[in-house]
Design an enzyme around this catalytic site. Sequence first.
Site, PDB file in Angstrom:
ATOM      1  N   ASP A 197       0.758  -1.242   0.000  1.00 49.06           N
ATOM      2  CA  ASP A 197       0.000   0.000   0.000  1.00 49.06           C
ATOM      3  C   ASP A 197       0.802   1.314   0.000  1.00 49.06           C
ATOM      4  O   ASP A 197       0.734   2.079  -0.934  1.00 49.06           O
ATOM      5  CB  ASP A 197      -0.957  -0.008   1.203  1.00 49.06           C
ATOM      6  N   GLU A 218       0.012  -9.868  11.796  1.00 49.37           N
ATOM      7  CA  GLU A 218       0.051  -9.465  10.388  1.00 49.37           C
ATOM      8  C   GLU A 218       1.469  -9.090   9.955  1.00 49.37           C
ATOM      9  O   GLU A 218       1.900  -9.378   8.852  1.00 49.37           O
ATOM     10  CB  GLU A 218      -0.893  -8.258  10.196  1.00 49.37           C
TER      11      GLU A 218
HETATM   12  C1  6A9 Z   1      -9.703  -2.212   4.935  1.00 52.62           C
HETATM   13  C2  6A9 Z   1     -10.332  -2.224   7.295  1.00 52.62           C
HETATM   14  C3  6A9 Z   1     -12.370  -2.184  10.270  1.00 52.62           C
HETATM   15  C4  6A9 Z   1      -3.375  -5.209   3.353  1.00 52.62           C
HETATM   16  O1  6A9 Z   1      -4.131  -9.311   3.854  1.00 52.62           O
HETATM   17  C5  6A9 Z   1      -5.015  -8.591   3.069  1.00 52.62           C
HETATM   18  C6  6A9 Z   1      -4.396  -7.290   2.576  1.00 52.62           C
HETATM   19  C7  6A9 Z   1      -3.144  -7.580   1.753  1.00 52.62           C
HETATM   20  O2  6A9 Z   1      -3.489  -8.236   0.556  1.00 52.62           O
HETATM   21  C8  6A9 Z   1      -2.375  -6.328   1.409  1.00 52.62           C
HETATM   22  O3  6A9 Z   1      -1.179  -6.658   0.773  1.00 52.62           O
HETATM   23  N1  6A9 Z   1      -4.098  -6.417   3.706  1.00 52.62           N
HETATM   24  C9  6A9 Z   1      -2.082  -5.525   2.653  1.00 52.62           C
HETATM   25  O4  6A9 Z   1      -1.391  -4.342   2.338  1.00 52.62           O
HETATM   26  C10 6A9 Z   1      -5.306  -6.102   4.513  1.00 52.62           C
HETATM   27  C11 6A9 Z   1      -6.284  -5.262   3.743  1.00 52.62           C
HETATM   28  C12 6A9 Z   1      -7.487  -4.880   4.516  1.00 52.62           C
HETATM   29  C13 6A9 Z   1      -8.292  -3.852   3.765  1.00 52.62           C
HETATM   30  C14 6A9 Z   1      -9.595  -3.594   4.399  1.00 52.62           C
HETATM   31  C15 6A9 Z   1     -10.803  -2.114   5.890  1.00 52.62           C
HETATM   32  C16 6A9 Z   1     -11.430  -2.651   8.200  1.00 52.62           C
HETATM   33  O5  6A9 Z   1     -11.525  -1.761   9.251  1.00 52.62           O
END
Ligand code: 6A9
Length: 799
Positions: free
Chosen positions: A572, A769
């Site tokens: 991100d 994470e």
């Molecule tokens: C936003 C939040 C209550 C971010 O593991 C899933 C992803 C990855 O694919 C990505 O590389 N994560 C990483 O940068 C988590 C993404 C969550 C987005 C949702 C809402 C909820 O708040």
Amino acid sequence: MRILWLFLTLLPLPLVCSNFVNNTENLLWGAYRPNLYFGLRPRLPQSLMTGLVWFGTQNYQSIAKARHACDQGDGLDSYTWTHFNPRQGGVQILRDSQNNVEITTEFLKVPGGSHGGSWVARIKGAPLNPKFPSRISTIFYLGLEGLGGVDMVTDESENGIDGPVEFSGTTPDLGDFTIRIVDAPDNEAVTTGPHSEAFEERLGKTHLAGLRLPPGQLWTAKDHIMQSIVNRASPIVEKYRTAEQAPDPSFTLQLPDDILTASNLFAVQKFFEGEFQFDVFFESASANQTFDASTIDQGIAAVVASFNSRFEETFPIPPSYPANDVTPLKSFSKAITSNLFGGIGYFYGTSIIDKGFAYEWDQDDEIDAADDGQNGARLTEPRALLTATPSRSFFPRGFYWDEGFHLLHIGAWDTELSLEILKGWIKLIDSDGWVAREQILGEEARSRVPAQFQTQVPTFANPPTLTMAVTAIIKKFNAAHDGPSAADLGIDYGINVQMPIASEPESSAVLDRAAVQSVLRDMYKPLKRHYEWFRRTQRGQIKQYGRRARSRTEGYRWRGRSEAHVLTSGMDDYPRGPPHAGELHLDLISWMGFFTRTMKDFAQFIDEEEDAASFAEIESAIINNIDDLHWDEESEMYCDVGIDSDDESTHICHAGYVSLFPFMLSLLPPDSSHLGPILDMLHDLEQLWSEYGIRSLSKSHPEFGKGENYWKGPIWVQINYMVLGALHNTYAREEGPFQEKAREIYEELRRNLVNNVFKEYQRTGYVWEQYDPLTGEGQRSHPFTGWTSLVTLILAEIY
Ligand code: 6A9
């Protein structure tokens, strides 16, 4: 009362069980609501769903903190499946010290009959600290959506029920079934501890509610159940001026013992003090089996034994691994793997897409989708997906690039399950070749996502990892057929027990080549369409750097970035240049190299020779252009290409994960002179190296640890896994000037990473994470047993 037939919808249900290499029928039922602490459902769009709620009855405040959906705010000390086989069931332990209770949920699938089998769930509890009371109320609920009906068979009573509660029901897919909820034979006797006198009377009483929810609202069951408790309690409690004066909560916080006509949600409430246990039996009539407590006593023992022996075979910790005592490490490895498996969910529903959205710098793109006036955010048709999830508490839904890593892990255990999940993802690839990065299917999934993140855009991509699962299968298949077969090795995955648990999945060694080819062949065409979508829509302009590039076509740019974020890249807030139609992204061209190579291997395996040859050409064009376009002589690293304010192209160099991509995806030849500086940067404590793993951004970078600090330093396990894989499979294995160095780094990094994730698990009760690049401490979402669970593969050296 007799069965009520509820015709909530007259839509025919799609057939879900498919003809596969072998049958997938024992995958019908699962803990497929991983967003809940304990939620069962079949992988059917609308059918039976169950859930568990509990709260403390020590005071009136605890009911506001009733536990149901996994939530970091609940502050559970830990919760994890310790053993879980997606085909058989497993055991989960939840520690809730705010209520002084440790709850164990056991789930046993019992094959048989013609409707996907039966199951038994056991819920038991014990005080975490036996010196203090543990006062708990549990609510187990079951609800039905879609065709069919469920009704309570046991007679209602205004003052609660003594003894078992029985339901019977029927649906077109599940056939006829019964559900019985039965206390342990001596729940009162096992209920130990200092009871209040008044409480004694309550033991063994079960309270009920039968509620009627509108179609599509079953996911809100908990709210309705809690409301009906509050409705009953309020008029009583309101008479008292303080909570202290009010009666003991166990007398008031009760379901109303009222079953509405045509109920489609049934809640069964119990009160306990001290240890307790009850079982839920789901018996499919077509199987003609009757269960009792011994079914699950024996069944779970068999599931655990079978899990343990398969784990030893599949994910052994090599004897060379430096640890004094591997026992705790092994339980940890089993727990993270089990939680990945227990995190597999089934999702169904609409999602939101916007076909017309484009940032300013993306606006000159030819719009890929037909201009059918469908601009603006819209709801799609409902879709289904069986998928693993990154985090049961925070992101309980499918994520595209996470899933490639999940499938590597799942596939190492159960090839056919990974193919079954992959098949579902491939079904989501649309006619243009696009698939949404985040699968937010249905209202329940949407309820967890802020509105501004819900919309998916059909020009946005995400790292193409799904083919990892395919090449892993091909690799496993080839290895099995080159080496001795499982039978030769004397491996017998069947275990000899009284209980009819499902047989283990076939080892890939006994899969038939033609059968595997035919399953993969069905996936090839849509995957190729997906590949072509990437090449077409994420293509970059090679204008100025084109002078030096051997290929005129192979340059790539992520669409859908904003000033501050490239969410599509998966990393991100990693630093990039200013957004511009002319920029070229190093990580994306590397992913395209990887995608092309895996498609080449895929084409070869299914004898698509011509395609294989053309993939091979593209692959080498990409590898050449990575050097021609992205290598920066001065800083001695690979970089993005940006366009500066004079409209000149320039390298945008940020030492960190992006700069590692050509190496990380093994696109660099082992004798490349660029490998030396990359390994130096990697191994430098002032840059990427830490005692806990490789940092996402160099410690010496001016933005290290700044801003959101999501991808500006913290350690991510899946990237470390890729680095380890490149070292293990390529640079430490193949001859070259840096082979010895690669070997050393591999050993050291593997130890650092495993030790830290394990140490943090012991310290905090969770896997995380990401990990702090200076202290190694786990941070952000937890439990995060998506790609962080790759530690199991790292321990077993499966890359
Ligand atoms: C936003 C939040 C209550 C971010 O593991 C899933 C992803 C990855 O694919 C990505 O590389 N994560 C990483 O940068 C988590 C993404 C969550 C987005 C949702 C809402 C909820 O708040």
